[in-house]
Scaffold this motif. Sequence first.
Motif, PDB file in Angstrom:
ATOM      1  N   LYS A  11       0.836  -1.215   0.000  1.00  0.00           N
ATOM      2  CA  LYS A  11       0.000   0.000   0.000  1.00  0.00           C
ATOM      3  C   LYS A  11       0.862   1.253   0.000  1.00  0.00           C
ATOM      4  O   LYS A  11       0.546   2.245  -0.666  1.00  0.00           O
ATOM      5  CB  LYS A  11      -0.944  -0.028   1.206  1.00  0.00           C
ATOM      6  CG  LYS A  11      -2.061  -1.052   1.020  1.00  0.00           C
ATOM      7  CD  LYS A  11      -2.857  -1.295   2.279  1.00  0.00           C
ATOM      8  CE  LYS A  11      -3.881  -2.400   2.017  1.00  0.00           C
ATOM      9  NZ  LYS A  11      -4.502  -2.898   3.238  1.00  0.00           N
ATOM     10  N   ARG A  14       2.204   1.802  -3.432  1.00  0.00           N
ATOM     11  CA  ARG A  14       1.189   2.391  -4.314  1.00  0.00           C
ATOM     12  C   ARG A  14       1.065   3.898  -4.084  1.00  0.00           C
ATOM     13  O   ARG A  14       0.897   4.661  -5.031  1.00  0.00           O
ATOM     14  CB  ARG A  14      -0.173   1.705  -4.129  1.00  0.00           C
ATOM     15  CG  ARG A  14      -0.250   0.363  -4.792  1.00  0.00           C
ATOM     16  CD  ARG A  14      -1.661  -0.065  -5.119  1.00  0.00           C
ATOM     17  NE  ARG A  14      -2.498  -0.305  -3.975  1.00  0.00           N
ATOM     18  CZ  ARG A  14      -2.449  -1.390  -3.203  1.00  0.00           C
ATOM     19  NH1 ARG A  14      -1.544  -2.335  -3.450  1.00  0.00           N
ATOM     20  NH2 ARG A  14      -3.270  -1.537  -2.191  1.00  0.00           N
ATOM     21  N   LYS A  15       1.145   4.318  -2.822  1.00  0.00           N
ATOM     22  CA  LYS A  15       1.105   5.763  -2.522  1.00  0.00           C
ATOM     23  C   LYS A  15       2.259   6.482  -3.208  1.00  0.00           C
ATOM     24  O   LYS A  15       2.089   7.561  -3.775  1.00  0.00           O
ATOM     25  CB  LYS A  15       1.185   6.000  -1.010  1.00  0.00           C
ATOM     26  CG  LYS A  15      -0.151   5.898  -0.302  1.00  0.00           C
ATOM     27  CD  LYS A  15      -0.033   6.348   1.139  1.00  0.00           C
ATOM     28  CE  LYS A  15      -1.383   6.200   1.838  1.00  0.00           C
ATOM     29  NZ  LYS A  15      -1.271   6.472   3.282  1.00  0.00           N
ATOM     30  N   VAL A  18       1.566   6.748  -6.917  1.00  0.00           N
ATOM     31  CA  VAL A  18       0.591   7.814  -7.191  1.00  0.00           C
ATOM     32  C   VAL A  18       1.285   9.181  -7.187  1.00  0.00           C
ATOM     33  O   VAL A  18       1.044  10.027  -8.060  1.00  0.00           O
ATOM     34  CB  VAL A  18      -0.574   7.769  -6.179  1.00  0.00           C
ATOM     35  CG1 VAL A  18      -1.395   9.059  -6.222  1.00  0.00           C
ATOM     36  CG2 VAL A  18      -1.476   6.566  -6.473  1.00  0.00           C
ATOM     37  N   ASP A  33      -6.789   7.713  -7.579  1.00  0.00           N
ATOM     38  CA  ASP A  33      -7.340   6.874  -6.498  1.00  0.00           C
ATOM     39  C   ASP A  33      -7.439   5.411  -6.938  1.00  0.00           C
ATOM     40  O   ASP A  33      -7.165   4.498  -6.152  1.00  0.00           O
ATOM     41  CB  ASP A  33      -8.733   7.379  -6.074  1.00  0.00           C
ATOM     42  CG  ASP A  33      -8.649   8.644  -5.226  1.00  0.00           C
ATOM     43  OD1 ASP A  33      -7.534   9.009  -4.801  1.00  0.00           O
ATOM     44  OD2 ASP A  33      -9.704   9.280  -5.005  1.00  0.00           O
ATOM     45  N   GLY A  36      -4.122   3.889  -6.970  1.00  0.00           N
ATOM     46  CA  GLY A  36      -3.716   3.699  -5.573  1.00  0.00           C
ATOM     47  C   GLY A  36      -4.458   2.578  -4.869  1.00  0.00           C
ATOM     48  O   GLY A  36      -4.076   2.170  -3.770  1.00  0.00           O
TER      49      GLY A  36
END
Length: 217
Positions: A11, A14-15, A18, A33, A36
């Motif tokens: 996670k 992924r941030k 982004v 979003d 993400g």
Amino acid sequence: MLKLEDSYIHKGQRKSLVKTLEKKGILDKKVLDAIGTVPRHFFFDSALHSHAYEDKAFPIGEGQTISQPFTVAFQTELLQVNPGEKILEIGTGSGYQAAILYLLGAEVHTIEYNKKLYEKTKKFLPKIGINLNFYHGDGSLGLAAKAPFDKIIVTAGAPVVPNSLLKQLKIGGILVIPVGDRNSQKMMKLVKKTTRQVTQEAYDNFAFVPLLGEEGW
């Protein structure tokens, strides 16, 4: 049932991805979003999990690739997806782009030329909660049986814009497609104003695998 772990590390990666996409000019918050949210490492062999959140394309077998996240975000942003829209995707591949469209609330119809990839992705996506309409066939000819479509996205490089796709687009609909030679393509956004009038814009160069089929290579 498929056992796949989406950890805090994933996670966090992924941030970071982004943020990278924002710096590269992706502005649509809904698209960011979705990127993400979808665990991109689920679409990779376990040996490549450590590379899943790099902004790069990677091979998925059968001579195909999972697109670079920037490319997925760029095409999706151009498509201007609204919830409930009926979208045709040409080139299912790994299913990652289709998963992003699904998360944006689209009714996704996706067609894959390669039989092995079609069977693999059709089996895999429902296991992670992504339910689409899958087809095996010549995507360069579109999907006349389910036309017309609000939007069409092509994830392979075409020599020209296939007439079949423009015919299957609703008035007011958008087609996003890379067009060029086998090595480099311009990203094209076409808007069907009337049955005879289509406007088009061209964007930076990209490199996709070739669109195979009657109206492709």
